[in-house]
Design a protein around this motif. Structure first.
Motif, short mmCIF file in Angstrom:
data_model
loop_
_atom_site.label_atom_id
_atom_site.label_comp_id
_atom_site.label_asym_id
_atom_site.label_seq_id
_atom_site.Cartn_x
_atom_site.Cartn_y
_atom_site.Cartn_z
N PRO A 51 37.51 12.75 -41.61
CA PRO A 51 37.30 13.90 -40.42
C PRO A 51 38.05 15.02 -41.05
CG PRO A 51 38.21 11.74 -39.47
CD PRO A 51 38.02 11.54 -41.02
N ALA A 52 37.35 16.01 -40.95
CA ALA A 52 37.94 17.44 -41.14
C ALA A 52 37.98 18.39 -40.14
CB ALA A 52 36.88 17.98 -42.64
N GLN A 53 38.60 19.70 -40.47
CA GLN A 53 38.90 20.78 -39.39
C GLN A 53 37.95 21.92 -39.85
OE1 GLN A 53 40.72 20.38 -36.42
NE2 GLN A 53 40.63 18.14 -37.25
N LEU A 54 37.53 22.99 -39.03
CA LEU A 54 36.75 24.22 -39.21
C LEU A 54 38.00 25.25 -39.02
CD1 LEU A 54 33.45 23.68 -37.33
CD2 LEU A 54 34.00 23.59 -39.86
N LEU A 65 24.31 30.39 -41.80
CA LEU A 65 23.34 29.35 -42.22
C LEU A 65 22.56 28.73 -41.53
CD1 LEU A 65 25.92 27.14 -44.75
CD2 LEU A 65 23.85 28.63 -45.40
N LEU A 66 22.79 28.74 -40.06
CA LEU A 66 21.74 28.29 -39.00
C LEU A 66 20.62 29.48 -38.65
CD1 LEU A 66 24.44 26.63 -36.49
CD2 LEU A 66 22.65 25.58 -37.92
N GLY A 94 34.35 15.45 -51.65
CA GLY A 94 35.59 16.32 -51.34
C GLY A 94 35.00 17.48 -50.57
N GLU A 95 33.58 17.46 -50.43
CA GLU A 95 32.97 18.78 -49.78
C GLU A 95 33.05 18.89 -48.41
OE1 GLU A 95 29.45 19.53 -53.37
OE2 GLU A 95 29.41 18.04 -51.72
N LYS A 96 33.23 19.96 -47.82
CA LYS A 96 33.12 20.26 -46.15
C LYS A 96 31.89 19.94 -45.60
CE LYS A 96 36.35 22.44 -44.14
NZ LYS A 96 37.28 23.75 -43.47
N GLU A 97 31.49 19.25 -44.84
CA GLU A 97 29.95 19.41 -44.32
C GLU A 97 29.92 19.06 -42.78
OE1 GLU A 97 26.36 17.31 -46.29
OE2 GLU A 97 27.93 16.06 -47.19
N VAL A 98 28.92 19.47 -42.12
CA VAL A 98 29.00 19.60 -40.65
C VAL A 98 27.65 19.21 -40.25
CG1 VAL A 98 29.16 21.03 -38.54
CG2 VAL A 98 30.58 21.72 -40.47
N TYR A 99 27.62 18.20 -39.15
CA TYR A 99 26.40 17.81 -38.52
C TYR A 99 26.47 18.68 -37.32
CZ TYR A 99 23.34 14.80 -35.73
OH TYR A 99 22.33 14.35 -34.90
N VAL A 100 25.47 19.39 -37.28
CA VAL A 100 25.00 20.11 -35.85
C VAL A 100 23.80 19.51 -35.06
CG1 VAL A 100 24.72 22.37 -35.22
CG2 VAL A 100 25.64 22.09 -37.34
N ASN A 101 24.14 19.27 -33.83
CA ASN A 101 23.19 18.59 -32.98
C ASN A 101 23.04 19.70 -31.93
OD1 ASN A 101 21.71 16.49 -32.06
ND2 ASN A 101 23.54 15.76 -30.56
N ASN A 126 11.30 20.71 -29.27
CA ASN A 126 12.20 21.63 -29.82
C ASN A 126 13.50 21.63 -28.97
OD1 ASN A 126 11.18 23.36 -27.85
ND2 ASN A 126 10.64 24.82 -29.19
N CYS A 127 13.57 21.19 -27.74
CA CYS A 127 14.80 21.36 -26.87
C CYS A 127 15.88 20.84 -27.82
CB CYS A 127 14.65 20.76 -25.48
SG CYS A 127 15.65 21.11 -24.50
N TYR A 128 15.46 19.76 -28.55
CA TYR A 128 16.87 18.94 -29.48
C TYR A 128 16.31 18.82 -30.80
CZ TYR A 128 17.20 17.63 -24.39
OH TYR A 128 17.43 17.53 -23.27
N PHE A 129 17.40 19.37 -31.50
CA PHE A 129 17.31 19.24 -33.01
C PHE A 129 18.55 19.17 -33.77
CE2 PHE A 129 17.50 23.66 -32.68
CZ PHE A 129 18.32 24.34 -33.86
N ASN A 130 18.77 18.97 -35.12
CA ASN A 130 19.73 18.65 -35.70
C ASN A 130 19.56 19.06 -37.01
OD1 ASN A 130 19.26 16.06 -36.99
ND2 ASN A 130 19.17 15.19 -34.81
N VAL A 131 20.66 19.28 -37.71
CA VAL A 131 20.79 19.73 -39.28
C VAL A 131 22.10 19.38 -39.88
CG1 VAL A 131 21.53 22.18 -38.82
CG2 VAL A 131 20.03 21.78 -40.76
N LYS A 132 22.30 19.17 -41.26
CA LYS A 132 23.35 19.07 -41.84
C LYS A 132 23.60 20.40 -42.75
CE LYS A 132 23.39 13.93 -41.78
NZ LYS A 132 23.32 12.84 -42.95
N ILE A 133 25.01 20.70 -42.67
CA ILE A 133 25.34 22.08 -43.30
C ILE A 133 26.55 21.55 -44.58
CG2 ILE A 133 26.53 24.11 -43.45
CD1 ILE A 133 25.09 24.73 -40.52
N ASN A 134 26.41 22.06 -45.74
CA ASN A 134 27.44 21.63 -46.47
C ASN A 134 28.27 23.04 -46.72
OD1 ASN A 134 28.89 21.76 -49.17
ND2 ASN A 134 27.66 19.62 -49.56
N LEU A 135 29.31 23.15 -46.32
CA LEU A 135 30.00 24.42 -46.19
C LEU A 135 30.65 24.95 -47.58
CD1 LEU A 135 31.96 24.29 -42.91
CD2 LEU A 135 30.37 25.96 -43.53
N SER A 136 30.84 23.91 -48.51
CA SER A 136 31.41 23.98 -49.96
C SER A 136 30.27 24.42 -50.61
CB SER A 136 31.75 22.57 -50.48
OG SER A 136 32.63 22.04 -49.62
#
Length: 149
Positions: A51-54, A65-66, A94-101, A126-136
């Motif tokens: 787990p990580a923090q933003l 990015l979105l 060690g990279e910070k990533e975020v799953y966005v739902n 299209n009411c529901y989608f998700n993506v992953k973001i690598n902040l690093s």
């Protein structure tokens, strides 16, 4: 002198016109965002992560990015229409990533705890989608738009 000043103001205005939003100017509606803590027992959306923090800069970078990601799809609604769930981790590198739902509406009783539990929806288009973001690396991947049921 007056003509030079007018020319400079006009030039500056034109040079900034049409540029993408800078990270500093992006506005974020945090009332529509739920931070869901990653459970190490999950194998989805990440495996072998912690787990990580933003921080505020992360929120702005996610939004940038979105905007970039969703602007390439003509299937999606404007971002401001969606509720969001963020699952934030440090991956095994060690990279910070975020799953966005994303969810465009919270109509079901199953969504009552959307700020505490990760919502999984089958269908819905299209009411529901998700993506992953690598902040690093400042990249996004695995954009998944639900099929229409």
């Amino acid at each position: 002198m007056k003509k030079i000043l007018i020319f400079l103001i006009f030039s500056i205005t034109l040079s900034s016109f049409g540029q993408s939003k800078s990270v500093e100017k992006i506005k974020i509606n945090k009332r529509k965002i739920a931070l869901i803590e990653y459970d190490k027992n999950w194998i989805f959306p990440f495996k072998n992560a912690e787990p990580a923090q933003l921080n505020d800069t992360d929120f702005k970078e996610i939004e940038r990015l979105l905007i970039e990601c969703t602007s390439k799809s003509n299937e999606l609604l404007p971002l401001k229409r969606y509720y969001r769930q963020y699952v934030v981790v440090r991956n095994e590198n060690g990279e910070k990533e975020v799953y966005v739902n994303f969810m465009c509406e919270l109509v079901s009783l199953d969504f009552a705890d959307w700020k505490k539990e990760l919502i999984d929806v089958a269908d819905g288009g299209n009411c529901y989608f998700n993506v992953k973001i690598n902040l690093s690396s400042k990249t996004y991947y695995n954009l998944m738009i639900n099929l229409q049921g």
